[in-house]
Motif scaffolding. Structure first.
Motif, PDB file in Angstrom:
ATOM      1  N   ARG A   1      -0.443  -0.451  46.347  1.00 27.49           N
ATOM      2  CA  ARG A   1       0.829   0.065  47.043  1.00 27.49           C
ATOM      3  C   ARG A   1       2.105  -0.472  46.281  1.00 27.49           C
ATOM      4  N   ARG A   2       1.758  -1.830  45.706  1.00 30.44           N
ATOM      5  CA  ARG A   2       3.195  -2.278  45.098  1.00 30.44           C
ATOM      6  C   ARG A   2       3.498  -1.592  43.786  1.00 30.44           C
ATOM      7  N   PHE A   3       2.316  -1.159  43.154  1.00 28.89           N
ATOM      8  CA  PHE A   3       2.396  -0.520  41.644  1.00 28.89           C
ATOM      9  C   PHE A   3       3.159   0.859  42.239  1.00 28.89           C
ATOM     10  N   ARG A   4       2.825   1.780  43.145  1.00 23.41           N
ATOM     11  CA  ARG A   4       3.580   3.063  43.588  1.00 23.41           C
ATOM     12  C   ARG A   4       4.930   2.759  44.005  1.00 23.41           C
ATOM     13  N   LEU A   5       5.151   1.710  44.412  1.00 23.26           N
ATOM     14  CA  LEU A   5       6.554   1.404  44.571  1.00 23.26           C
ATOM     15  C   LEU A   5       7.239   1.260  43.389  1.00 23.26           C
ATOM     16  N   GLU A   6       6.750   0.603  42.599  1.00 25.67           N
ATOM     17  CA  GLU A   6       7.373   0.121  41.225  1.00 25.67           C
ATOM     18  C   GLU A   6       7.419   1.683  40.604  1.00 25.67           C
ATOM     19  N   VAL A   7       6.478   2.416  40.567  1.00 26.13           N
ATOM     20  CA  VAL A   7       6.597   3.979  39.870  1.00 26.13           C
ATOM     21  C   VAL A   7       7.486   4.575  40.552  1.00 26.13           C
ATOM     22  N   GLY A   8       7.761   4.471  41.829  1.00 24.13           N
ATOM     23  CA  GLY A   8       8.572   5.315  42.596  1.00 24.13           C
ATOM     24  C   GLY A   8       8.213   6.783  42.901  1.00 24.13           C
ATOM     25  N   ASP A   9       6.935   6.906  42.938  1.00 30.81           N
ATOM     26  CA  ASP A   9       6.364   8.239  43.060  1.00 30.81           C
ATOM     27  C   ASP A   9       4.708   8.066  43.509  1.00 30.81           C
TER      28      ASP A   9
ATOM     29  N   PRO B   1     -14.059  -6.838  41.069  1.00 28.81           N
ATOM     30  CA  PRO B   1     -14.582  -7.884  40.149  1.00 28.81           C
ATOM     31  C   PRO B   1     -15.961  -7.020  39.413  1.00 28.81           C
ATOM     32  N   PRO B   2     -16.381  -7.368  38.248  1.00 23.66           N
ATOM     33  CA  PRO B   2     -15.913  -8.395  37.406  1.00 23.66           C
ATOM     34  C   PRO B   2     -14.540  -7.803  36.578  1.00 23.66           C
ATOM     35  N   TYR B   3     -14.400  -6.413  36.820  1.00 24.56           N
ATOM     36  CA  TYR B   3     -13.447  -6.010  35.817  1.00 24.56           C
ATOM     37  C   TYR B   3     -12.016  -5.544  36.310  1.00 24.56           C
ATOM     38  N   PHE B   4     -11.813  -6.729  37.338  1.00 24.96           N
ATOM     39  CA  PHE B   4     -10.447  -6.551  38.040  1.00 24.96           C
ATOM     40  C   PHE B   4      -9.194  -6.587  36.998  1.00 24.96           C
ATOM     41  N   LEU B   5      -8.632  -5.748  37.369  1.00 22.50           N
ATOM     42  CA  LEU B   5      -7.041  -5.680  36.594  1.00 22.50           C
ATOM     43  C   LEU B   5      -6.159  -5.285  37.449  1.00 22.50           C
ATOM     44  N   LYS B   6      -4.888  -5.990  37.354  1.00 24.36           N
ATOM     45  CA  LYS B   6      -3.720  -5.398  38.392  1.00 24.36           C
ATOM     46  C   LYS B   6      -3.293  -3.988  37.630  1.00 24.36           C
ATOM     47  N   PRO B   7      -2.984  -2.887  38.712  1.00 24.37           N
ATOM     48  CA  PRO B   7      -2.970  -1.770  38.178  1.00 24.37           C
ATOM     49  C   PRO B   7      -1.769  -1.409  37.070  1.00 24.37           C
ATOM     50  N   GLN B   8      -0.824  -2.445  37.148  1.00 24.67           N
ATOM     51  CA  GLN B   8       0.225  -2.415  36.110  1.00 24.67           C
ATOM     52  C   GLN B   8      -0.306  -2.821  34.716  1.00 24.67           C
ATOM     53  N   THR B   9      -1.223  -3.709  34.714  1.00 25.81           N
ATOM     54  CA  THR B   9      -1.900  -3.906  33.511  1.00 25.81           C
ATOM     55  C   THR B   9      -2.897  -2.740  33.052  1.00 25.81           C
ATOM     56  N   ALA B  10      -3.578  -2.157  34.017  1.00 24.87           N
ATOM     57  CA  ALA B  10      -4.768  -1.297  33.571  1.00 24.87           C
ATOM     58  C   ALA B  10      -3.725   0.088  33.188  1.00 24.87           C
ATOM     59  N   TRP B  11      -2.722   0.447  33.909  1.00 29.79           N
ATOM     60  CA  TRP B  11      -1.938   1.600  33.208  1.00 29.79           C
ATOM     61  C   TRP B  11      -1.328   1.334  31.976  1.00 29.79           C
ATOM     62  N   PHE B  12      -0.596   0.247  32.039  1.00 28.26           N
ATOM     63  CA  PHE B  12      -0.131  -0.033  30.488  1.00 28.26           C
ATOM     64  C   PHE B  12      -1.055   0.079  29.473  1.00 28.26           C
ATOM     65  N   GLN B  13      -2.109  -0.548  29.551  1.00 26.74           N
ATOM     66  CA  GLN B  13      -3.187  -0.287  28.477  1.00 26.74           C
ATOM     67  C   GLN B  13      -3.662   0.986  27.996  1.00 26.74           C
ATOM     68  N   MET B  14      -3.876   1.662  29.242  1.00 25.92           N
ATOM     69  CA  MET B  14      -4.399   2.922  29.033  1.00 25.92           C
ATOM     70  C   MET B  14      -3.362   4.010  28.612  1.00 25.92           C
TER      71      MET B  14
END
Length: 214
Positions: free
Chosen positions: A63-71, A125-138
């Protein structure tokens, strides 16, 4: 404040106090060299507390990631109706050296936050990443490799004879993923990985990433 930070402050204050004395070790008065407690407290009081980046449950992180993206979106946008159609759009974009058209074939930040993240391994878990981190890397890998692809093949005939992917389809919630896809060119017996995972959601297809092995 961390232990390391506190020790660093103490060392800084101690060095300043010793420098102010200006005496040699033989003439220094031990009582005068003692570090006053009020000096330590004053130094610590001037330090701002270190911010701790809290981790919330995956739905709240999304939810927080979607707010940051604004879409946000409830469907894949600019998607193909089949893997075959997606590959043809990919071929045409490369042949025309169409950078914008090529990138539209991959999921965007809103699609990742709304449709991909919560169903992916990175939301638990065990692969948990915040969506911001996962999206940035991808997205960083995807953007870089898309540029490499167009630099190598863009703007000239780009004839694909066949595309083969791994036999096993990965299911993540409502998403189906085809990985390890390789492209064979017309008149060539060799193949190459020119894009990343293909994503299908509710009969619509996009690339999860344009990352390649070039």
């Amino acid at each position: 404040m961390s232990t390391r930070t506190a020790l660093g402050l103490l060392a800084t204050v101690a060095l300043a106090a010793l420098a102010a004395c200006g005496d040699s070790a033989r003439t220094r008065d031990p009582a005068r060299d003692a570090l006053p407690l009020d000096s330590i407290q004053a130094a610590l009081a001037t330090q701002k507390p270190t911010h701790v980046d809290s981790i919330f449950p995956a739905p709240e992180e999304a939810r927080r990631f979607r707010l940051e993206v604004g879409d946000s979106t409830d469907t894949l946008r600019h998607a193909a109706n089949s893997r075959t159609q997606l590959i043809e759009r990919f071929r045409m974009a490369v042949e025309k050296n169409d950078d914008a058209g090529l990138r539209k074939l991959a999921v965007d930040a809103a699609e990742f936050g709304s449709l991909v993240y919560l169903d992916s391994r990175y939301a638990r878990p065990p692969y948990f990443l915040k969506p911001q981190t996962a999206w940035f890397q991808m997205s960083a890998n995807s953007d870089h490799d898309a540029s490499v692809l167009l630099r190598n093949y863009g703007g000239r005939p780009f004839r694909i004879a066949s595309v083969t992917c791994a036999d096993t389809v990965i299911s993540e919630g409502r998403n189906r993923l085809w990985d390890g896809c390789r492209v064979r060119f017309t008149g060539d017996t060799t193949s190459a990985q020119l894009f990343g995972v293909i994503l299908e959601r509710q009969g619509r297809f996009k690339f999860l990433s344009l990352a390649n092995k070039l």
